[in-house]
Design a protein around this motif. Structure first.
Motif, PDB file in Angstrom:
ATOM      1  N   ARG A  55       8.225  -6.220  -1.136  1.00  0.00           N
ATOM      2  CA  ARG A  55       8.825  -7.140  -0.157  1.00  0.00           C
ATOM      3  C   ARG A  55       9.627  -8.237  -0.864  1.00  0.00           C
ATOM      4  O   ARG A  55      10.665  -8.666  -0.370  1.00  0.00           O
ATOM      5  CB  ARG A  55       7.748  -7.737   0.736  1.00  0.00           C
ATOM      6  CG  ARG A  55       7.156  -6.718   1.691  1.00  0.00           C
ATOM      7  CD  ARG A  55       5.954  -7.288   2.425  1.00  0.00           C
ATOM      8  NE  ARG A  55       5.257  -6.279   3.157  1.00  0.00           N
ATOM      9  CZ  ARG A  55       5.433  -6.026   4.448  1.00  0.00           C
ATOM     10  NH1 ARG A  55       6.296  -6.734   5.148  1.00  0.00           N
ATOM     11  NH2 ARG A  55       4.747  -5.074   5.042  1.00  0.00           N
ATOM     12  N   MET A  56       9.139  -8.677  -2.026  1.00  0.00           N
ATOM     13  CA  MET A  56       9.907  -9.640  -2.829  1.00  0.00           C
ATOM     14  C   MET A  56      11.238  -9.031  -3.251  1.00  0.00           C
ATOM     15  O   MET A  56      12.282  -9.680  -3.189  1.00  0.00           O
ATOM     16  CB  MET A  56       9.125 -10.031  -4.086  1.00  0.00           C
ATOM     17  CG  MET A  56       7.987 -10.990  -3.858  1.00  0.00           C
ATOM     18  SD  MET A  56       7.008 -11.244  -5.362  1.00  0.00           S
ATOM     19  CE  MET A  56       8.228 -11.882  -6.489  1.00  0.00           C
TER      20      MET A  56
ATOM     21  N   ASP B 273      14.048 -17.785   0.132  1.00  0.00           N
ATOM     22  CA  ASP B 273      12.856 -18.375   0.759  1.00  0.00           C
ATOM     23  C   ASP B 273      11.809 -17.303   1.034  1.00  0.00           C
ATOM     24  O   ASP B 273      10.619 -17.501   0.789  1.00  0.00           O
ATOM     25  CB  ASP B 273      13.222 -19.099   2.059  1.00  0.00           C
ATOM     26  CG  ASP B 273      14.033 -20.359   1.823  1.00  0.00           C
ATOM     27  OD1 ASP B 273      13.934 -20.937   0.717  1.00  0.00           O
ATOM     28  OD2 ASP B 273      14.782 -20.759   2.740  1.00  0.00           O
ATOM     29  N   GLU B 274      12.271 -16.169   1.542  1.00  0.00           N
ATOM     30  CA  GLU B 274      11.354 -15.058   1.827  1.00  0.00           C
ATOM     31  C   GLU B 274      10.773 -14.504   0.524  1.00  0.00           C
ATOM     32  O   GLU B 274       9.594 -14.175   0.447  1.00  0.00           O
ATOM     33  CB  GLU B 274      12.100 -13.955   2.597  1.00  0.00           C
ATOM     34  CG  GLU B 274      11.220 -12.832   3.059  1.00  0.00           C
ATOM     35  CD  GLU B 274      10.294 -13.197   4.208  1.00  0.00           C
ATOM     36  OE1 GLU B 274       9.481 -12.345   4.581  1.00  0.00           O
ATOM     37  OE2 GLU B 274      10.356 -14.330   4.732  1.00  0.00           O
TER      38      GLU B 274
ATOM     39  N   SER C 223       3.533  -6.501  -1.684  1.00  0.00           N
ATOM     40  CA  SER C 223       4.172  -7.824  -1.753  1.00  0.00           C
ATOM     41  C   SER C 223       5.321  -7.823  -2.756  1.00  0.00           C
ATOM     42  O   SER C 223       6.362  -8.434  -2.526  1.00  0.00           O
ATOM     43  CB  SER C 223       3.157  -8.902  -2.124  1.00  0.00           C
ATOM     44  OG  SER C 223       2.333  -9.195  -1.035  1.00  0.00           O
TER      45      SER C 223
ATOM     46  N   VAL D 237      10.223 -16.134  -2.245  1.00  0.00           N
ATOM     47  CA  VAL D 237       9.222 -17.088  -2.735  1.00  0.00           C
ATOM     48  C   VAL D 237       7.944 -16.997  -1.903  1.00  0.00           C
ATOM     49  O   VAL D 237       6.835 -17.101  -2.437  1.00  0.00           O
ATOM     50  CB  VAL D 237       9.810 -18.517  -2.746  1.00  0.00           C
ATOM     51  CG1 VAL D 237       8.740 -19.564  -2.985  1.00  0.00           C
ATOM     52  CG2 VAL D 237      10.907 -18.624  -3.796  1.00  0.00           C
ATOM     53  N   ARG D 238       8.084 -16.772  -0.607  1.00  0.00           N
ATOM     54  CA  ARG D 238       6.903 -16.629   0.254  1.00  0.00           C
ATOM     55  C   ARG D 238       6.055 -15.430  -0.185  1.00  0.00           C
ATOM     56  O   ARG D 238       4.831 -15.538  -0.315  1.00  0.00           O
ATOM     57  CB  ARG D 238       7.334 -16.472   1.709  1.00  0.00           C
ATOM     58  CG  ARG D 238       6.179 -16.517   2.700  1.00  0.00           C
ATOM     59  CD  ARG D 238       6.673 -16.483   4.131  1.00  0.00           C
ATOM     60  NE  ARG D 238       7.177 -15.192   4.531  1.00  0.00           N
ATOM     61  CZ  ARG D 238       6.401 -14.145   4.860  1.00  0.00           C
ATOM     62  NH1 ARG D 238       5.103 -14.254   4.805  1.00  0.00           N
ATOM     63  NH2 ARG D 238       6.947 -13.012   5.231  1.00  0.00           N
ATOM     64  N   HIS D 239       6.701 -14.315  -0.469  1.00  0.00           N
ATOM     65  CA  HIS D 239       5.962 -13.126  -0.918  1.00  0.00           C
ATOM     66  C   HIS D 239       5.413 -13.308  -2.333  1.00  0.00           C
ATOM     67  O   HIS D 239       4.355 -12.771  -2.658  1.00  0.00           O
ATOM     68  CB  HIS D 239       6.842 -11.879  -0.829  1.00  0.00           C
ATOM     69  CG  HIS D 239       7.101 -11.454   0.574  1.00  0.00           C
ATOM     70  ND1 HIS D 239       6.106 -11.028   1.427  1.00  0.00           N
ATOM     71  CD2 HIS D 239       8.238 -11.407   1.296  1.00  0.00           C
ATOM     72  CE1 HIS D 239       6.619 -10.728   2.595  1.00  0.00           C
ATOM     73  NE2 HIS D 239       7.918 -10.970   2.545  1.00  0.00           N
ATOM     74  N   GLU D 240       6.115 -14.084  -3.128  1.00  0.00           N
ATOM     75  CA  GLU D 240       5.618 -14.399  -4.470  1.00  0.00           C
ATOM     76  C   GLU D 240       4.296 -15.161  -4.369  1.00  0.00           C
ATOM     77  O   GLU D 240       3.351 -14.914  -5.125  1.00  0.00           O
ATOM     78  CB  GLU D 240       6.654 -15.212  -5.226  1.00  0.00           C
ATOM     79  CG  GLU D 240       6.269 -15.540  -6.644  1.00  0.00           C
ATOM     80  CD  GLU D 240       7.341 -16.355  -7.343  1.00  0.00           C
ATOM     81  OE1 GLU D 240       7.515 -16.154  -8.550  1.00  0.00           O
ATOM     82  OE2 GLU D 240       7.986 -17.187  -6.683  1.00  0.00           O
ATOM     83  N   GLY D 241       4.213 -16.076  -3.413  1.00  0.00           N
ATOM     84  CA  GLY D 241       2.970 -16.813  -3.189  1.00  0.00           C
ATOM     85  C   GLY D 241       1.845 -15.901  -2.748  1.00  0.00           C
ATOM     86  O   GLY D 241       0.701 -16.044  -3.192  1.00  0.00           O
ATOM     87  N   ALA D 242       2.167 -14.942  -1.882  1.00  0.00           N
ATOM     88  CA  ALA D 242       1.157 -13.974  -1.435  1.00  0.00           C
ATOM     89  C   ALA D 242       0.661 -13.151  -2.614  1.00  0.00           C
ATOM     90  O   ALA D 242      -0.544 -12.897  -2.745  1.00  0.00           O
ATOM     91  CB  ALA D 242       1.725 -13.064  -0.346  1.00  0.00           C
TER      92      ALA D 242
ATOM     93  N   ASP E 268      17.572 -13.450   0.162  1.00  0.00           N
ATOM     94  CA  ASP E 268      16.740 -14.313   1.004  1.00  0.00           C
ATOM     95  C   ASP E 268      15.666 -14.922   0.104  1.00  0.00           C
ATOM     96  O   ASP E 268      14.535 -14.453   0.033  1.00  0.00           O
ATOM     97  CB  ASP E 268      16.113 -13.507   2.144  1.00  0.00           C
ATOM     98  CG  ASP E 268      15.370 -14.380   3.139  1.00  0.00           C
ATOM     99  OD1 ASP E 268      15.095 -15.558   2.842  1.00  0.00           O
ATOM    100  OD2 ASP E 268      15.047 -13.857   4.234  1.00  0.00           O
TER     101      ASP E 268
END
Length: 99
Positions: free
Chosen positions: A18-19, A29-30, A15, A32-37, A27
């Motif tokens: 990917r961040m 938004d992407e 993750s 932040v999404r991986h940060e949440g994961a 990107d």
């Protein structure tokens, strides 16, 4: 779902990478999404690590993984700083006057 503690570290590293890729691509938004994961995996790791332990070889691999995660994090921070500063300026009208 990871089976062993080392699997959690590997998933967090994935993750984190990917961040970094998302930050390189700007990107956000992407990213932040991986940060949440990552955050979810870290919480799961904390819970599991209360009852499980790693052997010497696993701890050595964990150290290598953590070093890669820290390198990713450092590069992410460098890439994200301008974006964060821009975002901060947008949210604080007083800062816009100063610049």
């Amino acid at each position: 779902m990871p089976d062993h503690l080392l699997d959690y570290y590997r998933a967090i590293e994935d993750s984190s990478y990917r961040m970094l890729q998302a930050a390189r691509d700007r990107d956000w938004d992407e990213m932040v999404r991986h940060e949440g994961a990552c955050a979810v995996l870290i919480e799961q790791l904390r819970y599991r690590s209360q009852t499980e332990q790693m052997g010497t070889v696993e701890r050595e691999e964990k150290t290598r993984i953590m070093q890669r995660i820290l390198r990713n994090d450092a590069e992410i921070r460098l890439l994200a700083e301008p974006w964060l500063a821009h975002f901060e300026n947008m949210m604080d009208p007083k800062l816009q006057v100063m610049h």
